[in-house]
Design a protein around this motif. Structure first.
Motif, PDB file in Angstrom:
ATOM      1  N   SER A 231       9.793   2.993  -4.061  1.00 14.67           N
ATOM      2  CA  SER A 231       8.771   3.497  -3.109  1.00 14.67           C
ATOM      3  C   SER A 231       7.712   4.876  -4.039  1.00 14.67           C
ATOM      4  O   SER A 231       6.658   4.301  -4.220  1.00 14.67           O
ATOM      5  N   VAL A 232       8.107   5.447  -4.611  1.00 14.68           N
ATOM      6  CA  VAL A 232       7.689   6.118  -5.251  1.00 14.68           C
ATOM      7  C   VAL A 232       6.386   5.924  -6.714  1.00 14.68           C
ATOM      8  O   VAL A 232       5.386   6.028  -6.838  1.00 14.68           O
ATOM      9  N   THR A 234       6.250   2.375  -7.429  1.00 17.80           N
ATOM     10  CA  THR A 234       5.024   1.990  -6.215  1.00 17.80           C
ATOM     11  C   THR A 234       3.496   2.386  -6.398  1.00 17.80           C
ATOM     12  O   THR A 234       2.169   2.106  -7.087  1.00 17.80           O
ATOM     13  N   GLU A 235       3.963   3.780  -5.343  1.00 19.18           N
ATOM     14  CA  GLU A 235       2.332   4.332  -5.077  1.00 19.18           C
ATOM     15  C   GLU A 235       1.587   4.645  -6.364  1.00 19.18           C
ATOM     16  O   GLU A 235       0.503   5.191  -6.810  1.00 19.18           O
ATOM     17  N   GLU A 236       2.845   5.714  -7.453  1.00 18.42           N
ATOM     18  CA  GLU A 236       1.971   5.740  -8.824  1.00 18.42           C
ATOM     19  C   GLU A 236       1.357   4.473  -9.662  1.00 18.42           C
ATOM     20  O   GLU A 236       0.717   4.544 -10.252  1.00 18.42           O
ATOM     21  N   ALA A 238       0.265   2.064  -8.408  1.00 17.97           N
ATOM     22  CA  ALA A 238      -1.004   1.525  -7.192  1.00 17.97           C
ATOM     23  C   ALA A 238      -2.446   2.329  -8.109  1.00 17.97           C
ATOM     24  O   ALA A 238      -3.013   2.332  -8.297  1.00 17.97           O
ATOM     25  N   ARG A 239      -2.301   4.034  -8.200  1.00 15.61           N
ATOM     26  CA  ARG A 239      -3.046   4.898  -8.945  1.00 15.61           C
ATOM     27  C   ARG A 239      -2.862   4.057 -10.270  1.00 15.61           C
ATOM     28  O   ARG A 239      -4.162   4.574 -10.549  1.00 15.61           O
TER      29      ARG A 239
END
Length: 244
Positions: A231-232, A234-236, A238-239
């Motif tokens: 999950s972490v 995936t967020e990175e 996306a950024r």
């Protein structure tokens, strides 16, 4: 390719100019009274000298053309490969462990890569050179991983008992050249349910070959994360996409 086109145009013009210049020299020496810098009035000597000059000029052009032809026939391709998994950056494979396998890493409880869209990859062989890559081939070796399933278009190279397939290979043969400054899509790759044998030491080792070149080896580290880590990531990811 533009460079090759320029070579063709240059050699064509040079050849025509050389032929024209040689013809002018011979005719001028024969009919125009040119002495070509010789201190003699013997017309036979002058004409023979003009013919020798013409022959030397044409020989020089022929030598240059032969050299260019040799370079074109023996030029080497510049190959590279891109393995892009869904939800991962090119050549940076990242996966989530199958449900229930996040913390199992020993014995028969090796973690497995979750089998869904993230485990599928496109494999693209690229040639940056102007020269075609003949008889290309690609081998993919699983490092610290095992249990690769069957893949249409890929041949099994190494099978280890209790581990499964660890190496596969694609052979393009003579019918699958990679043209200059072009690319070729290889059969798809799926790492779904592949097991992690060496936690933290997993990778895909890709070897590229073609006629006339030294084998090219690329090591692509593989990351297998638990649900929270994924999950972490995936967020990175996306950024990073937003920044690009």
């Amino acid at each position: 390719m533009n460079l090759l086109r320029n070579y063709r145009l240059l050699t064509t013009v040079t050849t025509l100019v050389t032929v024209a210049a040689g013809t002018v020299i011979v005719l001028a020496a024969t009919l125009g009274g040119w002495k070509l810098g010789l201190h003699t009035d013997d017309r036979a000597i002058i004409v023979n000298t003009a013919l020798v000059i013409d022959t030397c000029m044409l020989t020089a052009v022929a030598a240059v053309l032969a050299l260019l032809a040799y370079r074109a026939a023996t030029g080497l391709p510049s190959l590279d490969i891109t393995v892009t998994f869904n939800f991962s950056f090119p050549n940076e494979p990242v996966f989530v462990a199958a449900s229930g396998d996040e913390d199992a890493v020993i014995g028969d409880e090796w973690r497995r890569i979750a089998s869904f869209k993230q485990s599928w990859a496109t494999v693209t062989l690229t040639n940056a050179s102007a020269y075609a890559a003949k008889n290309p081939g690609v081998r993919i070796q699983l490092e610290g991983l095992g249990g690769l399933g069957e893949h249409p278009g890929w041949d099994q190279v190494v099978f280890v008992t209790s581990v499964g397939t660890t190496q596969i290979q694609w052979d393009g043969g003579t019918d699958s050249i990679v043209h200059g400054q072009w690319s070729r899509a290889l059969p798809t790759l799926d790492l779904g349910d592949v097991r992690e044998l060496v936690p933290g030491g997993t990778a895909l080792v890709v070897t590229i070959v073609a006629d006339g070149i030294t084998p090219i080896v690329k090591r692509l580290p593989v990351r297998i994360l638990n649900d929270d880590e994924y999950s972490v990531y995936t967020e990175e990811r996306a950024r990073r996409f937003e920044l690009t």
